[in-house]
Motif scaffolding. Sequence first.
Motif, mmCIF file in Angstrom:
data_model
loop_
_atom_site.group_PDB
_atom_site.id
_atom_site.type_symbol
_atom_site.label_atom_id
_atom_site.label_comp_id
_atom_site.label_asym_id
_atom_site.label_seq_id
_atom_site.Cartn_x
_atom_site.Cartn_y
_atom_site.Cartn_z
ATOM 1 N N GLU B 206 -38.464 -8.880 103.961
ATOM 2 C CA GLU B 206 -38.037 -10.254 104.243
ATOM 3 C C GLU B 206 -39.195 -11.219 104.064
ATOM 4 N N ILE B 207 -38.817 -12.446 103.777
ATOM 5 C CA ILE B 207 -39.772 -13.554 103.699
ATOM 6 C C ILE B 207 -39.297 -14.598 104.699
ATOM 7 N N GLN B 208 -40.210 -15.098 105.477
ATOM 8 C CA GLN B 208 -39.840 -16.170 106.406
ATOM 9 C C GLN B 208 -40.159 -17.520 105.768
ATOM 10 N N LEU B 209 -39.167 -18.336 105.710
ATOM 11 C CA LEU B 209 -39.338 -19.693 105.172
ATOM 12 C C LEU B 209 -39.253 -20.689 106.316
ATOM 13 N N ARG B 210 -40.276 -21.495 106.442
ATOM 14 C CA ARG B 210 -40.347 -22.473 107.543
ATOM 15 C C ARG B 210 -40.117 -23.858 106.955
ATOM 16 N N LEU B 211 -39.046 -24.467 107.391
ATOM 17 C CA LEU B 211 -38.619 -25.744 106.811
ATOM 18 C C LEU B 211 -39.203 -26.883 107.633
ATOM 19 N N ARG B 212 -40.154 -27.559 107.018
ATOM 20 C CA ARG B 212 -40.770 -28.692 107.728
ATOM 21 C C ARG B 212 -39.980 -29.942 107.355
ATOM 22 N N SER B 213 -38.941 -30.170 108.110
ATOM 23 C CA SER B 213 -38.037 -31.264 107.780
ATOM 24 C C SER B 213 -38.647 -32.603 108.182
ATOM 25 N N SER B 214 -38.298 -33.594 107.414
ATOM 26 C CA SER B 214 -38.795 -34.945 107.723
ATOM 27 C C SER B 214 -37.847 -35.686 108.654
ATOM 28 N N ILE B 215 -36.737 -35.035 109.000
ATOM 29 C CA ILE B 215 -35.799 -35.665 109.933
ATOM 30 C C ILE B 215 -35.783 -34.864 111.223
ATOM 31 N N ASP B 216 -35.336 -35.474 112.277
ATOM 32 C CA ASP B 216 -35.303 -34.795 113.573
ATOM 33 C C ASP B 216 -34.254 -33.687 113.579
ATOM 34 N N ILE B 217 -34.667 -32.486 113.920
ATOM 35 C CA ILE B 217 -33.724 -31.373 114.041
ATOM 36 C C ILE B 217 -33.445 -31.205 115.528
ATOM 37 N N THR B 218 -32.322 -31.696 115.950
ATOM 38 C CA THR B 218 -31.965 -31.600 117.368
ATOM 39 C C THR B 218 -31.195 -30.295 117.611
ATOM 40 N N PRO B 219 -31.185 -29.814 118.826
ATOM 41 C CA PRO B 219 -30.444 -28.578 119.107
ATOM 42 C C PRO B 219 -28.980 -28.688 118.680
ATOM 43 N N GLY B 220 -28.481 -27.613 118.069
ATOM 44 C CA GLY B 220 -27.086 -27.614 117.612
ATOM 45 C C GLY B 220 -26.854 -26.516 116.598
ATOM 46 N N GLU B 221 -25.730 -26.622 115.902
ATOM 47 C CA GLU B 221 -25.339 -25.612 114.909
ATOM 48 C C GLU B 221 -25.794 -26.069 113.526
ATOM 49 N N TYR B 222 -26.437 -25.155 112.812
ATOM 50 C CA TYR B 222 -26.927 -25.461 111.467
ATOM 51 C C TYR B 222 -26.583 -24.333 110.523
ATOM 52 N N SER B 223 -26.735 -24.651 109.256
ATOM 53 C CA SER B 223 -26.498 -23.645 108.226
ATOM 54 C C SER B 223 -27.584 -23.796 107.181
ATOM 55 N N VAL B 224 -28.104 -22.684 106.689
ATOM 56 C CA VAL B 224 -29.106 -22.713 105.634
ATOM 57 C C VAL B 224 -28.552 -21.934 104.447
ATOM 58 N N SER B 225 -28.584 -22.558 103.292
ATOM 59 C CA SER B 225 -27.990 -21.932 102.109
ATOM 60 C C SER B 225 -29.043 -21.808 101.014
ATOM 61 N N LEU B 226 -29.170 -20.618 100.464
ATOM 62 C CA LEU B 226 -30.120 -20.370 99.380
ATOM 63 C C LEU B 226 -29.379 -20.433 98.052
ATOM 64 N N LYS B 227 -29.866 -21.297 97.159
ATOM 65 C CA LYS B 227 -29.175 -21.463 95.871
ATOM 66 C C LYS B 227 -30.151 -21.319 94.729
ATOM 67 N N THR B 228 -29.612 -20.908 93.601
ATOM 68 C CA THR B 228 -30.432 -20.813 92.395
ATOM 69 C C THR B 228 -30.571 -22.190 91.758
ATOM 70 N N GLU B 229 -31.350 -22.192 90.686
ATOM 71 C CA GLU B 229 -31.533 -23.446 89.949
ATOM 72 C C GLU B 229 -30.200 -23.953 89.388
ATOM 73 N N GLU B 230 -29.287 -23.001 89.128
ATOM 74 C CA GLU B 230 -27.970 -23.384 88.607
ATOM 75 C C GLU B 230 -26.983 -23.722 89.724
ATOM 76 N N ASP B 231 -27.493 -23.884 90.922
ATOM 77 C CA ASP B 231 -26.667 -24.261 92.080
ATOM 78 C C ASP B 231 -25.699 -23.162 92.512
ATOM 79 N N ARG B 232 -26.023 -21.915 92.192
ATOM 80 C CA ARG B 232 -25.183 -20.796 92.612
ATOM 81 C C ARG B 232 -25.700 -20.280 93.956
ATOM 82 N N GLU B 233 -24.815 -20.201 94.924
ATOM 83 C CA GLU B 233 -25.236 -19.765 96.245
ATOM 84 C C GLU B 233 -25.470 -18.260 96.273
ATOM 85 N N LEU B 234 -26.666 -17.882 96.741
ATOM 86 C CA LEU B 234 -27.010 -16.460 96.804
ATOM 87 C C LEU B 234 -26.846 -15.898 98.218
ATOM 88 N N TRP B 235 -27.032 -16.765 99.178
ATOM 89 C CA TRP B 235 -27.139 -16.270 100.546
ATOM 90 C C TRP B 235 -26.995 -17.452 101.474
#
Lengths: 215, 287
Positions: B206-235
Amino acid sequence: MLSHAFRRVVLLSASADALHRFLGLLDPDPERAGAIYRRLHLKLQFFFEGHFRTAHHAPELADESIDRMIGKLGSELDLAPREIQTYLLGIARFVLKEQQRKRRFETLDFEPMDLQVPIDELLDGDLRRDCLDRCLAQLPAEEQRIIVDYYAYEKREKIEAHRGTATNWGHSGGALRVKVFRIRRSLEKCIRKCCETRRRPTGTGPGEMPKRMEA
Amino acid sequence: MTTNKNGPLTDYLLGRLSDNEIQEVEDRIFADEAFFDEVETAEDEVIESYLNGELTREQKAGFEQNFLASNRRRKRVEIAMALRKRFGVEVASSRAVASIPRRSARFWDAIRLAFSPRPLLAGAAALIAALVGWLAYRTPIPKPAITSARVSPPQAKAVNPDAPVPALPPVTEPPRAASIPAFVLLPSLTRGSAGREFSVPAGVAEIQLRLRSSIDITPGEYSVSLKTEEDRELWRKDMHYSRASEVRVNVPARLLLPGRYSLTLSAVSEAGIREELQDFGFEVKRR
């Protein structure tokens, strides 16, 4: 595993009579005897899967247990059919204890690399998809419809649909679920067989009747 | 009949019974055919409950550590997942990897060495080995870094059948190496821009990716989607985030072949609607 398989062939060759006798004890009809054999093998797998140290080698240990039983039949052990399962459980418990003793110092040296295979690589993806489609197509129309309905709805709607579907097919909700599980199990057998056949045309997998004895 | 997912058969399958209770179940399996039918049905129920995200945290740990230790059961789960994918039913997120604490093998090697018969140098070898073993045992093996996000499985819902099916966690013990490789990602200025570059070390799961967002991430439900350059969702991973700090996700390393990718962070409303917040582009270089 190779040495285990080789030893198994040697054992079976040496005690073919005992194996025939064992199958005969299970049932006089060879087909039914085969079905009982497979069910016994599955029970033994459940047994070894219930203990963490032996779960990964459950099929081989199930073979080992049956082999030992057949070996004992070769030395004039006499069992009534109803006693077979109890005796087999006793052998399995003995095999389990041996494994637990053997693995006490091995576990921490045990390199778990072969357990690190992600689940979707145990069966090749493309092969699995192809076999899934083939096996679904082989189901009777009623069973296809049940499977499709079961999976085709969202979780909340599925609950309502089950009631509606159950009414249509004349089953209670619980019985429908069990029916779906049974259909799925027969699909699993079909898919596994399809994948194995297309990967390895000949040979005997764990839990299967030795081909020479099926003739 | 349906099996109560909090009943003793479920506990048996998840490895949560005492030795005496296990023995009782085993005795019945071999004595009572109808009971074995129930056990087989319970196995189906447990698989279904896991894929629906209905197991409790402790049950899920039991499933991943004990139930999945068997190849036969793993294949069953795989086929159940394939059927769901085939008919467009989502699998609940199952990304929490149960790690099995592992004592130092060197400690046990030292013990064995100390007690094995050796001519002439037996005493000296045992003493040295015991000392090495004692020192090794005192030195803890560092555990891999654990993501700070707590995974809460979403409700199963119908999705695009072409959506990728998340892989079940491998039954594994934590690697001897210190931690999972981690990389910080910054928001992309435009969608599809390359962003940060890194190489995936060989041999990591596994690789851990740490997303340093420029917006406030408040507690709640989120989703992270990994996509290729062609916009195909992998995970994709759904998560409940409880802290106001950077989002961390562990991505299977085998998905990250050399190329460009983007990670899309979305907020998930109570109705299950995803609202894309930010993209994080990156490029994987050759290993």
